[in-house]
Scaffold this active site. Structure first.
Site, PDB file in Angstrom:
ATOM      1  N   GLY A  31      47.988  50.285  42.901  1.00  0.00           N
ATOM      2  CA  GLY A  31      49.063  49.326  43.138  1.00  0.00           C
ATOM      3  C   GLY A  31      48.584  47.903  42.956  1.00  0.00           C
ATOM      4  O   GLY A  31      47.516  47.662  42.383  1.00  0.00           O
ATOM      5  N   HIS A  34      49.193  44.281  37.805  1.00  0.00           N
ATOM      6  CA  HIS A  34      49.209  43.030  37.054  1.00  0.00           C
ATOM      7  C   HIS A  34      49.241  43.365  35.560  1.00  0.00           C
ATOM      8  O   HIS A  34      49.340  44.543  35.185  1.00  0.00           O
ATOM      9  CB  HIS A  34      47.981  42.183  37.410  1.00  0.00           C
ATOM     10  CG  HIS A  34      46.687  42.951  37.368  1.00  0.00           C
ATOM     11  ND1 HIS A  34      46.136  43.430  36.213  1.00  0.00           N
ATOM     12  CD2 HIS A  34      45.858  43.358  38.371  1.00  0.00           C
ATOM     13  CE1 HIS A  34      45.017  44.061  36.484  1.00  0.00           C
ATOM     14  NE2 HIS A  34      44.821  44.058  37.788  1.00  0.00           N
ATOM     15  N   GLY A  36      47.028  43.599  33.403  1.00  0.00           N
ATOM     16  CA  GLY A  36      45.999  44.557  32.976  1.00  0.00           C
ATOM     17  C   GLY A  36      46.539  45.977  33.087  1.00  0.00           C
ATOM     18  O   GLY A  36      46.441  46.785  32.152  1.00  0.00           O
ATOM     19  N   HIS A  37      47.162  46.296  34.243  1.00  0.00           N
ATOM     20  CA  HIS A  37      47.767  47.618  34.410  1.00  0.00           C
ATOM     21  C   HIS A  37      48.901  47.815  33.404  1.00  0.00           C
ATOM     22  O   HIS A  37      49.054  48.887  32.821  1.00  0.00           O
ATOM     23  CB  HIS A  37      48.361  47.781  35.816  1.00  0.00           C
ATOM     24  CG  HIS A  37      47.351  47.737  36.921  1.00  0.00           C
ATOM     25  ND1 HIS A  37      47.236  46.669  37.774  1.00  0.00           N
ATOM     26  CD2 HIS A  37      46.418  48.633  37.314  1.00  0.00           C
ATOM     27  CE1 HIS A  37      46.282  46.902  38.653  1.00  0.00           C
ATOM     28  NE2 HIS A  37      45.761  48.083  38.401  1.00  0.00           N
ATOM     29  N   ASP A 150      36.716  48.146  34.973  1.00  0.00           N
ATOM     30  CA  ASP A 150      35.810  48.914  35.840  1.00  0.00           C
ATOM     31  C   ASP A 150      34.966  49.810  34.940  1.00  0.00           C
ATOM     32  O   ASP A 150      35.177  51.026  34.867  1.00  0.00           O
ATOM     33  CB  ASP A 150      36.618  49.738  36.852  1.00  0.00           C
ATOM     34  CG  ASP A 150      37.397  48.835  37.786  1.00  0.00           C
ATOM     35  OD1 ASP A 150      36.781  47.976  38.424  1.00  0.00           O
ATOM     36  OD2 ASP A 150      38.629  48.972  37.844  1.00  0.00           O
ATOM     37  N   SER A 185      42.461  41.216  37.862  1.00  0.00           N
ATOM     38  CA  SER A 185      42.134  42.154  38.929  1.00  0.00           C
ATOM     39  C   SER A 185      43.126  41.945  40.062  1.00  0.00           C
ATOM     40  O   SER A 185      43.588  40.810  40.275  1.00  0.00           O
ATOM     41  CB  SER A 185      40.717  41.855  39.440  1.00  0.00           C
ATOM     42  OG  SER A 185      40.533  42.398  40.716  1.00  0.00           O
TER      43      SER A 185
HETATM   44  O1  PAF Z   1      40.588  51.741  39.377  1.00  0.00           O
HETATM   45  C1  PAF Z   1      41.309  51.979  40.361  1.00  0.00           C
HETATM   46  O2  PAF Z   1      42.311  51.286  40.622  1.00  0.00           O
HETATM   47  C2  PAF Z   1      40.961  53.135  41.272  1.00  0.00           C
HETATM   48  O3  PAF Z   1      39.582  53.262  41.440  1.00  0.00           O
HETATM   49  C3  PAF Z   1      41.590  54.472  40.818  1.00  0.00           C
HETATM   50  C4  PAF Z   1      41.031  54.932  39.477  1.00  0.00           C
HETATM   51  C5  PAF Z   1      43.092  54.313  40.717  1.00  0.00           C
HETATM   52  C6  PAF Z   1      41.282  55.550  41.845  1.00  0.00           C
HETATM   53  O4  PAF Z   1      41.796  55.234  43.107  1.00  0.00           O
END
Ligand code: PAF
Length: 280
Positions: A31, A34, A36-37, A150, A185
């Site tokens: 959740g 932003h 990036g997602h 990440d 982030s």
């Molecule tokens: O990268 C993240 O946001 C978390 O580590 C993930 C992969 C959703 C696992 O909770």
């Protein structure tokens, strides 16, 4: 977009999709979404018939309770963003739904999960593997999307996928940066305007280090020295590693792919920021 809270409901919905021959893309998130997602979700939408985005703040990957407590929670805004990106399903379960019993499984993939973040945050990657493996079992996707922000997490997840025999592909997606160069982030929302400006120096120095013509050790010293010279920034670690195994390298000839991974404390709270740069 469907918002689903129960595992059984998710599974029956995906069963119906599969019966129609639809492919499934999974984007795991915690959740506080932003841009990036959004880039991961859009990529999945363009490559699959159905995109499932999980929104679950996974307690087992936080070794620091305070970090978990102050993690931003923005479910309504997250769902709006996912609709705009064209996702079909948001899966937002409760902690009890995912962990009716404590998860006692352990995962160990050294050195990927024992160095850097693994050393600084004991148990972190074990928690990541617990939740990500569960999400893989529930959705059995054709593709799963993770941000290269990440970097280490992807290396660990690839090892887990090989270990557990999952057959789908992991799709690493490039870091999305703010205009200043700061990697996007969810934690950036915790930075003041002044800290934002400070934090932009991390990527600036990393990029500068690409232009140096010197040894691994000298490159490492350069980055640490120049970031620590900025008041309000403190490097926790900067490791130059094999891009696949994450084992430290001592010469540029030691591996085919080489990446520098950094964690920096920013400001007085302080907020912990991570980033990386590819040298080859
Ligand atoms: O990268 C993240 O946001 C978390 O580590 C993930 C992969 C959703 C696992 O909770």
């Amino acid at each position: 977009m469907l918002v689903i809270h129960k595992i059984s409901e998710l599974q029956s919905q995906l069963q119906r999709e599969r019966e129609q021959g639809h492919t499934i893309g999974l984007v795991p998130t915690m959740g506080a979404l932003h841009d990036g997602h959004a880039s991961l979700v859009k990529r999945s939408v363009s490559e699959n018939d159905v995109t499932v985005v999980s929104i679950f703040l996974n307690p087992t990957q936080f070794n620091d309770k305070a970090d978990l407590e102050r993690y931003p929670r923005t479910l309504e805004a997250d769902c709006r963003l996912l609709e705009q990106c064209g996702a079909q399903i948001a899966f937002a379960p409760s902690v009890e739904e995912i962990y009716p019993e404590p998860d006692t499984r352990t995962f160990s993939y050294p050195p990927t999960d024992s160095v850097m973040e693994g050393a600084m945050r004991p148990g972190h990657f074990n928690g990541v593997c617990q939740i990500v493996s569960k999400l893989f079992y529930y959705t059995n996707p054709d593709r799963a999307y993770f941000g290269e922000k990440d970097y280490q997490q992807i290396a660990v997840i690839k090892r887990m996928v090989a270990d557990l025999g999952f057959k789908f592909s992991i799709v690493p997606c490039p870091v999305i940066r703010e205009e200043s160069g700061l990697a996007m982030s969810s934690r950036n929302t915790l930075l003041s305007a002044e800290e934002h400006t400070l934090a932009a120096n991390i990527y600036r120095v990393l990029k500068e280090s690409l232009t140096l013509d010197c040894s691994v050790q000298q490159t490492q010293d350069y980055v640490v020295r120049n970031i620590n010279a900025i008041e309000g920034l403190k490097v926790q670690y900067f490791s130059i590693v094999d891009g696949d195994t994450l084992a430290e390298v001592s010469s540029w000839q030691d591996a085919e792919s080489i990446v520098g991974c950094i964690t920096v404390f920013c400001g007085s709270k302080p907020i912990r920021l991570i980033d990386h740069i590819r040298y080859k």
